[in-house]
Design an enzyme around this catalytic site. Structure first.
Site, PDB file in Angstrom:
ATOM      1  N   TYR A   1       0.820  -1.221   0.000  1.00  0.00           N
ATOM      2  CA  TYR A   1       0.000   0.000   0.000  1.00  0.00           C
ATOM      3  C   TYR A   1       0.859   1.279   0.000  1.00  0.00           C
ATOM      4  CZ  TYR A   1      -4.297   2.632   0.557  1.00  0.00           C
ATOM      5  OH  TYR A   1      -5.355   3.485   0.337  1.00  0.00           O
TER       6      TYR A   1
ATOM      7  N   VAL B   1     -13.055  -3.290   6.787  1.00  0.00           N
ATOM      8  CA  VAL B   1     -13.561  -4.224   5.771  1.00  0.00           C
ATOM      9  C   VAL B   1     -14.628  -3.528   4.923  1.00  0.00           C
ATOM     10  CG1 VAL B   1     -14.641  -6.476   5.362  1.00  0.00           C
ATOM     11  CG2 VAL B   1     -13.201  -6.123   7.384  1.00  0.00           C
TER      12      VAL B   1
END
Ligand code: NAD
Length: 402
Positions: free
Chosen positions: A233, A272
């Site tokens: 990331y 999530v």
């Protein structure tokens, strides 16, 4: 029988009742956590139909009492065809917001295009309103600039190949994964899609049209994350795009000075959502993270994250405006990260089911799409276009409350 259809951690269908319930449930949490802001304020949320944008719109409406406009891109349901989860979420949001006498206008179109921006300007002018807060929460796989090119966002490392594990949620399998480094074109395209250019276009177009209120505030969301996620990331294509977003915040902040405005970056923890579940390595990391955060009593869901960001950051009058409004402290907590690293150090094919909270992750993942709720009978196929009014979940809340 109505089952989720999942491939590569992407769920392509949704259960309407489950999606309505998700919104209802988050609305109750938002109502329980009021935020003080000025009266009669209006917010615009770009990327409003799912994940963090939806949580933001719920918090701005039900915690802060604002009217809202939402922009999103989802597959609409038809008489014999199911819509995407975000489309049902938005239907549910509008239903509950209007019942609470709040303006809730939404448009299902490509936020990158001028048409979407002009639609918002027109609605504001028709309703004699100005925007007090713009939340930019887009997570898009591509961006089309008419007559120029279509840019595809890539999720790749930049300096060296990513070597690690990924979790196939549906198959409950841990897989070895190698991802090769991105080309310069892929880095540039990802910056075009997920960087700050479109956020800037939104703010400047609305400003030029005279529809921004005095002391207008805007926030775009970012992820910084700990060492564990950097290779895929922070030091990858997405990290590059976020760095561009962060630079854009400075430019926008300067452009807003004359009207007492402010532009900031909201730094959230890993959560999530449909988008985060497709980032290689993230489902595994988020499963381990949540398990450890629970052990340390350091958990927050999307609604709690954005509520805290608004309350303690964006709308906190006693705090000086800052470029970064960080609420990722619970994830970055040293004890939590040490425990996460310890799990990773032991992880292999034979022990991952015991070490990783995969069942819980799978449930959370499925619930995003309206599945895995124990009160829904998935043996029965739902009507794709069931009117929202017939879903009354208040009985369920009473049961929950005991
Ligand atoms: P998500 O997939 O849940 O939501 C994405 C939203 O963008 C949806 O409402 C979708 O309809 C909308 N969208 C996508 N393409 C569009 C288009 N062309 N036009 C209009 N709408 C479009 O994603 P999310 O995880 O909530 O991410 C939102 C933002 O938060 C992203 O910028 C992401 O980087 C950032 N963020 C996410 C996390 C995380 O862990 N999920 C953490 C920190 C920051």
């Amino acid at each position: 029988m109505y089952r989720p259809r999942i491939k590569n951690n992407i769920c392509t269908n949704a259960h309407p009742v489950g999606c309505f319930y998700n919104v209802y449930d988050q609305m109750l949490d938002a109502l329980d956590a009021p935020i003080k802001t000025g009266k009669n304020q209006t917010a615009l949320v770009v990327g409003a139909s799912s994940g963090i944008g939806l949580a933001s719109r719920l918090a701005l409406t039900f915690s802060a009492g604002m009217d809202t406009i939402g922009v999103y891109s989802e597959r609409a349901a038809q008489a014999h065809k199911y819509g995407s989860a975000g489309w049902y979420n938005n239907q549910a949001f509008e239903y509950y917001a209007r019942r609470a006498n709040k303006m809730a206008l939404s448009t299902n179109q490509d936020a990158f295009q001028k048409n979407a921006k002009d639609w918002v300007i027109q609605k504001l002018q028709q309703n004699d309103k100005k925007i007090d807060v713009l939340v930019y929460s887009l997570a898009a796989p591509k961006r089309n600039i008419k007559g120029v090119a279509e840019y595809l966002s890539a999720i790749k490392p930049i300096d060296e190949n990513f070597q690690g594990h990924t979790l196939d949620v549906f198959e409950e399998e841990l897989r070895e994964l190698v991802i090769e480094t991105a080309s310069q074109d892929e880095v540039d395209a990802t910056v075009k899609v997920m960087g700050g250019e479109d956020w800037q276009e939104w703010v400047l177009r609305l400003k030029k049209a005279g529809v921004l209120a005095e002391n207008f505030k805007t926030v775009a969301y970012s992820y910084m994350g700990p060492e564990q996620t950097q290779s895929i990331y922070g030091r990858g294509t997405l990290g590059c795009a976020k760095a561009h977003l962060h630079e854009t915040a400075i430019a926008l902040d300067n452009a807003l000075v004359s009207m007492g405005g402010q532009a900031s970056i909201g730094v959230l923890q890993a959560l999530v959502t449909p988008s985060s579940s497709v980032i290689p390595g993230m489902p595994l990391y988020m499963s381990v993270l949540e398990q450890q955060q629970k052990k340390f009593g350091q958990c927050e869901n999307a609604l709690q994250q954005v509520n805290r960001l608004f309350k303690e950051g964006l709308f906190n009058k006693s705090r000086k405006p800052e470029q970064y409004l960080r609420v990722d402290d619970l994830e970055c907590n040293a004890n939590v990260q040490q425990a996460v690293k310890a799990v990773y150090a032991q992880l292999n094919q034979s022990n991952f089911c015991d070490l990783v909270g995969i069942k819980h992750f799978k449930q959370k993942f499925l619930q995003q799409f309206g599945f895995a709720h124990d009160f829904i009978n998935y043996e029965q196929k739902p009507d794709p276009l069931t009117p929202p009014a017939i879903h009354d979940f208040s009985e369920l809340s009473y049961q929950k409350a005991g």
